[in-house]
Design a protein around this motif. Structure first.
Motif, PDB file in Angstrom:
ATOM      1  N   PRO A  12     -45.609   7.670  91.260  1.00 54.13           N
ATOM      2  CA  PRO A  12     -46.974   7.161  91.296  1.00 54.13           C
ATOM      3  C   PRO A  12     -46.987   5.785  90.633  1.00 54.13           C
ATOM      4  CG  PRO A  12     -46.771   8.925  89.679  1.00 54.13           C
ATOM      5  CD  PRO A  12     -45.440   8.776  90.334  1.00 54.13           C
ATOM      6  N   VAL A  13     -47.559   4.792  91.300  1.00 52.13           N
ATOM      7  CA  VAL A  13     -47.528   3.420  90.786  1.00 52.13           C
ATOM      8  C   VAL A  13     -48.902   2.773  90.840  1.00 52.13           C
ATOM      9  CG1 VAL A  13     -45.097   3.045  91.366  1.00 52.13           C
ATOM     10  CG2 VAL A  13     -46.850   2.481  93.050  1.00 52.13           C
ATOM     11  N   LEU A  14     -49.072   1.775  89.984  1.00 51.99           N
ATOM     12  CA  LEU A  14     -50.282   0.946  89.970  1.00 51.99           C
ATOM     13  C   LEU A  14     -49.873  -0.411  89.401  1.00 51.99           C
ATOM     14  CD1 LEU A  14     -53.349   0.698  90.427  1.00 51.99           C
ATOM     15  CD2 LEU A  14     -53.634   1.402  88.043  1.00 51.99           C
ATOM     16  N   ASN A  15     -49.965  -1.443  90.230  1.00 53.30           N
ATOM     17  CA  ASN A  15     -49.630  -2.812  89.827  1.00 53.30           C
ATOM     18  C   ASN A  15     -48.223  -2.913  89.221  1.00 53.30           C
ATOM     19  OD1 ASN A  15     -52.113  -3.815  90.737  1.00 53.30           O
ATOM     20  ND2 ASN A  15     -53.093  -3.244  88.812  1.00 53.30           N
ATOM     21  N   GLU A  16     -47.246  -2.487  89.992  1.00 52.36           N
ATOM     22  CA  GLU A  16     -45.848  -2.481  89.547  1.00 52.36           C
ATOM     23  C   GLU A  16     -44.961  -3.407  90.378  1.00 52.36           C
ATOM     24  OE1 GLU A  16     -44.570  -1.049  86.928  1.00 52.36           O
ATOM     25  OE2 GLU A  16     -46.288   0.166  86.336  1.00 52.36           O
ATOM     26  N   GLN A  17     -45.526  -4.433  90.983  1.00 58.14           N
ATOM     27  CA  GLN A  17     -44.750  -5.315  91.852  1.00 58.14           C
ATOM     28  C   GLN A  17     -43.498  -5.853  91.164  1.00 58.14           C
ATOM     29  OE1 GLN A  17     -46.858  -8.742  93.314  1.00 58.14           O
ATOM     30  NE2 GLN A  17     -45.124  -9.469  94.486  1.00 58.14           N
ATOM     31  N   ALA A  18     -43.631  -6.381  89.956  1.00 58.07           N
ATOM     32  CA  ALA A  18     -42.488  -6.971  89.255  1.00 58.07           C
ATOM     33  C   ALA A  18     -41.377  -5.942  89.037  1.00 58.07           C
ATOM     34  CB  ALA A  18     -42.932  -7.561  87.925  1.00 58.07           C
ATOM     35  N   ASN A  19     -41.760  -4.716  88.708  1.00 54.09           N
ATOM     36  CA  ASN A  19     -40.751  -3.678  88.483  1.00 54.09           C
ATOM     37  C   ASN A  19     -40.096  -3.236  89.778  1.00 54.09           C
ATOM     38  OD1 ASN A  19     -40.930  -3.457  85.649  1.00 54.09           O
ATOM     39  ND2 ASN A  19     -42.821  -2.312  85.862  1.00 54.09           N
ATOM     40  N   ILE A  20     -40.844  -3.180  90.856  1.00 54.49           N
ATOM     41  CA  ILE A  20     -40.283  -2.769  92.144  1.00 54.49           C
ATOM     42  C   ILE A  20     -39.284  -3.792  92.649  1.00 54.49           C
ATOM     43  CG2 ILE A  20     -40.862  -2.432  94.593  1.00 54.49           C
ATOM     44  CD1 ILE A  20     -43.464  -1.107  93.552  1.00 54.49           C
ATOM     45  N   GLU A  21     -39.581  -5.049  92.433  1.00 55.24           N
ATOM     46  CA  GLU A  21     -38.707  -6.121  92.926  1.00 55.24           C
ATOM     47  C   GLU A  21     -37.479  -6.359  92.053  1.00 55.24           C
ATOM     48  OE1 GLU A  21     -41.954  -8.839  95.274  1.00 55.24           O
ATOM     49  OE2 GLU A  21     -41.621  -9.243  93.150  1.00 55.24           O
ATOM     50  N   ALA A  22     -37.441  -5.792  90.867  1.00 56.84           N
ATOM     51  CA  ALA A  22     -36.291  -5.991  89.980  1.00 56.84           C
ATOM     52  C   ALA A  22     -35.026  -5.435  90.640  1.00 56.84           C
ATOM     53  CB  ALA A  22     -36.541  -5.303  88.645  1.00 56.84           C
ATOM     54  N   ILE A  26     -33.571   1.729  90.792  1.00 59.21           N
ATOM     55  CA  ILE A  26     -32.811   2.830  91.387  1.00 59.21           C
ATOM     56  C   ILE A  26     -32.736   2.742  92.909  1.00 59.21           C
ATOM     57  CG2 ILE A  26     -34.780   4.410  91.466  1.00 59.21           C
ATOM     58  CD1 ILE A  26     -32.768   6.635  90.662  1.00 59.21           C
ATOM     59  N   TRP A  27     -33.794   2.272  93.581  1.00 54.84           N
ATOM     60  CA  TRP A  27     -33.762   2.248  95.044  1.00 54.84           C
ATOM     61  C   TRP A  27     -32.799   1.211  95.580  1.00 54.84           C
ATOM     62  CZ3 TRP A  27     -38.465   2.703  92.562  1.00 54.84           C
ATOM     63  CH2 TRP A  27     -39.024   1.515  92.113  1.00 54.84           C
ATOM     64  N   SER A  28     -32.295   0.325  94.728  1.00 57.13           N
ATOM     65  CA  SER A  28     -31.276  -0.616  95.192  1.00 57.13           C
ATOM     66  C   SER A  28     -29.923   0.085  95.342  1.00 57.13           C
ATOM     67  CB  SER A  28     -31.146  -1.803  94.243  1.00 57.13           C
ATOM     68  OG  SER A  28     -30.646  -1.390  92.980  1.00 57.13           O
ATOM     69  N   ARG A  29     -29.836   1.307  94.836  1.00 52.36           N
ATOM     70  CA  ARG A  29     -28.594   2.091  94.942  1.00 52.36           C
ATOM     71  C   ARG A  29     -28.844   3.388  95.713  1.00 52.36           C
ATOM     72  NH1 ARG A  29     -29.107   0.224  89.705  1.00 52.36           N
ATOM     73  NH2 ARG A  29     -29.868   2.211  88.946  1.00 52.36           N
ATOM     74  N   ARG A  30     -29.649   3.310  96.756  1.00 56.50           N
ATOM     75  CA  ARG A  30     -30.009   4.513  97.529  1.00 56.50           C
ATOM     76  C   ARG A  30     -28.780   5.224  98.083  1.00 56.50           C
ATOM     77  NH1 ARG A  30     -35.027   2.392 101.063  1.00 56.50           N
ATOM     78  NH2 ARG A  30     -34.592   0.431 100.115  1.00 56.50           N
ATOM     79  N   GLN A  31     -28.900   6.518  98.203  1.00 54.46           N
ATOM     80  CA  GLN A  31     -27.838   7.346  98.743  1.00 54.46           C
ATOM     81  C   GLN A  31     -28.414   8.272  99.800  1.00 54.46           C
ATOM     82  OE1 GLN A  31     -25.866   9.471  95.628  1.00 54.46           O
ATOM     83  NE2 GLN A  31     -25.566   7.674  94.377  1.00 54.46           N
ATOM     84  N   ASP A  32     -27.543   8.766 100.676  1.00 56.77           N
ATOM     85  CA  ASP A  32     -27.982   9.752 101.655  1.00 56.77           C
ATOM     86  C   ASP A  32     -28.527  10.968 100.913  1.00 56.77           C
ATOM     87  OD1 ASP A  32     -27.175   8.180 103.776  1.00 56.77           O
ATOM     88  OD2 ASP A  32     -25.235   9.168 103.972  1.00 56.77           O
ATOM     89  N   GLY A  33     -29.552  11.553 101.482  1.00 56.54           N
ATOM     90  CA  GLY A  33     -30.117  12.758 100.891  1.00 56.54           C
ATOM     91  C   GLY A  33     -31.163  12.503  99.823  1.00 56.54           C
ATOM     92  N   VAL A  34     -31.493  11.224  99.575  1.00 58.51           N
ATOM     93  CA  VAL A  34     -32.518  10.901  98.577  1.00 58.51           C
ATOM     94  C   VAL A  34     -33.600  10.070  99.250  1.00 58.51           C
ATOM     95  CG1 VAL A  34     -33.022   9.788  96.377  1.00 58.51           C
ATOM     96  CG2 VAL A  34     -30.830  10.920  96.713  1.00 58.51           C
ATOM     97  N   ALA A  50     -44.314  -5.249  98.306  1.00 61.51           N
ATOM     98  CA  ALA A  50     -42.965  -5.285  97.739  1.00 61.51           C
ATOM     99  C   ALA A  50     -42.189  -4.023  98.111  1.00 61.51           C
ATOM    100  CB  ALA A  50     -43.029  -5.433  96.222  1.00 61.51           C
ATOM    101  N   GLY A  51     -42.833  -2.875  98.014  1.00 60.74           N
ATOM    102  CA  GLY A  51     -42.176  -1.619  98.384  1.00 60.74           C
ATOM    103  C   GLY A  51     -41.803  -1.591  99.855  1.00 60.74           C
ATOM    104  N   ARG A  52     -42.729  -2.003 100.707  1.00 61.91           N
ATOM    105  CA  ARG A  52     -42.449  -2.024 102.149  1.00 61.91           C
ATOM    106  C   ARG A  52     -41.314  -2.978 102.482  1.00 61.91           C
ATOM    107  NH1 ARG A  52     -48.583  -1.455 103.672  1.00 61.91           N
ATOM    108  NH2 ARG A  52     -48.629   0.808 103.854  1.00 61.91           N
ATOM    109  N   ALA A  53     -41.280  -4.135 101.834  1.00 55.64           N
ATOM    110  CA  ALA A  53     -40.220  -5.113 102.080  1.00 55.64           C
ATOM    111  C   ALA A  53     -38.839  -4.547 101.757  1.00 55.64           C
ATOM    112  CB  ALA A  53     -40.475  -6.380 101.260  1.00 55.64           C
ATOM    113  N   LEU A  54     -38.796  -3.604 100.825  1.00 51.03           N
ATOM    114  CA  LEU A  54     -37.528  -2.967 100.461  1.00 51.03           C
ATOM    115  C   LEU A  54     -37.249  -1.707 101.278  1.00 51.03           C
ATOM    116  CD1 LEU A  54     -37.792  -3.378  96.594  1.00 51.03           C
ATOM    117  CD2 LEU A  54     -36.181  -4.537  98.122  1.00 51.03           C
ATOM    118  N   GLY A  55     -38.156  -1.374 102.187  1.00 54.45           N
ATOM    119  CA  GLY A  55     -37.964  -0.193 103.026  1.00 54.45           C
ATOM    120  C   GLY A  55     -38.275   1.115 102.338  1.00 54.45           C
TER     121      GLY A  55
END
Length: 79
Positions: A12-22, A26-34, A50-55
């Motif tokens: 759950p997020v609210l105004n977390e753009q800077a943290n998402i783009e860092a 964890i999502w920069s190291r995505r793995q199958d099954g997650v 920002a979240g959508r841009a990262l898929g």
């Protein structure tokens, strides 16, 4: 043979753009099954874009952790 389990990570997020783009998030190291689901509670800073841009899967709605978690759980596909 039993298929491998999958897991849904609900954030759950609210105004977390800077943290998402860092880059070290964890999502920069995505793995199958997650599956990552960001449940936005009405951000005004570009969190959703920002979240959508990262898929990352996004659900949107009103603010409130319980509501945000419930919305994401409703669309989660993990075991």
């Amino acid at each position: 043979m039993t298929p491998p389990l999958t897991i849904s990570v609900i954030l759950p997020v609210l105004n977390e753009q800077a943290n998402i783009e860092a880059p070290d998030r964890i999502w920069s190291r995505r793995q199958d099954g997650v599956e990552f689901i960001l449940s936005d509670g009405g951000s005004s800073d570009g969190t959703v874009a920002a979240g959508r841009a990262l898929g990352i899967r996004i659900v949107e709605g009103s603010r409130g952790r319980g509501q945000q978690i419930a919305r994401a759980a409703a669309v989660a596909t993990g075991d």
